[in-house]
Design an enzyme around this catalytic site. Structure first.
Site, short mmCIF file in Angstrom:
data_model
loop_
_atom_site.label_atom_id
_atom_site.label_comp_id
_atom_site.label_asym_id
_atom_site.label_seq_id
_atom_site.Cartn_x
_atom_site.Cartn_y
_atom_site.Cartn_z
N TYR A 165 0.86 -0.82 -0.05
CA TYR A 165 -0.22 -0.41 0.02
C TYR A 165 0.79 1.56 0.40
O TYR A 165 0.48 2.29 -0.49
CB TYR A 165 -0.80 -0.05 1.60
CG TYR A 165 -1.80 1.57 1.81
CD1 TYR A 165 -2.90 1.00 0.24
CD2 TYR A 165 -1.38 1.81 2.76
CE1 TYR A 165 -4.03 2.37 0.92
CE2 TYR A 165 -2.52 3.43 2.44
CZ TYR A 165 -3.92 2.93 1.49
OH TYR A 165 -4.35 4.54 2.56
N LYS A 178 0.82 3.91 -2.94
CA LYS A 178 0.32 5.23 -2.42
C LYS A 178 1.74 6.12 -2.81
O LYS A 178 1.32 7.45 -3.16
CB LYS A 178 0.06 5.27 -1.56
CG LYS A 178 -1.38 4.92 -0.99
CD LYS A 178 -2.30 5.00 -1.69
CE LYS A 178 -3.58 5.15 -1.04
NZ LYS A 178 -4.92 5.72 -2.59
#
Length: 291
Positions: free
Chosen positions: A161, A165
């Site tokens: 993640y 991001k």
């Protein structure tokens, strides 16, 4: 006057949480809203909320992870509202594990939804807006990407993640630099709010209080997103905003720090003191979440 009057916005992952808040907030400021979510029933429920409040909304469950799916979403928006002015890339998933426990599927699923999902709609709409600008039409378009505090500072147990991001934050810089000539601004947001993802990961922290200001209410974040989608933000591009509760800030990203120049090639053994001095003279990085 409402600041997004007659503008049309596509919001991905808008069936709940932050996406739902954005849809309601954009509609309250006069925008036509395309509520996109993989769960059509959730998208329809949010679209019904928008219409019940007097707004205009279209529910859509198109695939954001393919160019074909993205084109179909844009075509549906054009058929319903005539034009698209704003894209909010909000959809995301988690596959949290410590780095050494990640599988290829954990990695690929997160990259597909976050990075490929951010690419496809922006590419389809960006080409449409570029062609309009080249044809002499005035373009006042917005792309609003979603990064994360995890993507900016790191987060234990979320390396997939975090990588996605962080990639989105960097992508925003390049999109802003390339697309500004066509009347398109590109910014990203690192929001902190109560969503399905944060409730799963830190339920006690984001729990709604019995009284007082609800810091984690997703509607708190919606104001900056709506402003970024409005004509008022035309001079702002290539920035990453952090928002939580009543807090708002502009992230200060990687930049070149102090320099030591020997004016010749360094020997490896010389660098211990040099690196130590450079680190001591720089601004310490924020700690990785959870460390």
């Amino acid at each position: 006057m409402r600041i997004c009057e007659a503008r049309t916005v596509i919001i991905t992952g808008a069936g709940a949480g932050l996406g739902r808040a954005y849809a309601l907030a954009f509609a309250a400021e006069g925008a036509n809203v395309v509520v996109n979510d993989i769960r059509l029933d959730a998208a329809e429920a949010v679209a019904a909320e928008v219409r019940a409040a007097g707004g205009h909304a279209l529910a859509n469950s198109g695939d954001i992870c393919s160019i074909e799916g993205a084109q179909a979403i844009v075509d549906a928006a054009l058929a319903a509202f005539g034009e698209v002015h704003v894209l909010v890339n909000n959809a995301g998933i988690l596959r949290d594990r410590m780095f050494l426990s990640l599988t290829e599927d954990d990695w690929d699923a997160v990259m597909r939804v976050h990075l490929r999902g951010h690419f496809c709609l922006a590419n389809v709409l960006g080409r449409r807006w570029r062609d309009a600008a080249k044809a002499g039409q005035k373009v006042d378009a917005r792309i609003i990407n979603t990064s994360s505090g995890a993507g900016l500072q790191g987060s234990i147990g979320q390396s997939n993640y975090v990588a996605a991001k962080g990639g989105i934050a960097a992508l925003t810089l390049v999109q802003a630099a390339e697309l500004g000539r066509y009347g398109i601004t590109v910014n990203c947001l690192a929001p902190a709010a109560r969503t399905a993802m944060t409730e799963a990961g830190m339920p006690d922290m984001v729990k709604k209080p019995e009284s007082g200001f609800d810091v984690w209410d997703p509607m708190n974040v919606a104001a900056i997103v709506v402003w970024l989608g409005s004509p008022l933000s035309a001079r702002v591009s290539g920035r990453c905003f952090e928002a939580k509760g009543g807090e708002i800030s502009v992230a200060e990203g990687w930049r070149t720090g102090k320099i030591r120049d020997k004016r010749a090639r360094w020997e490896p053994a010389e660098l211990s003191q040099v690196v130590e001095e450079l680190i001591s003279e720089g601004i310490p990085p924020q700690k990785v979440y959870g460390s």
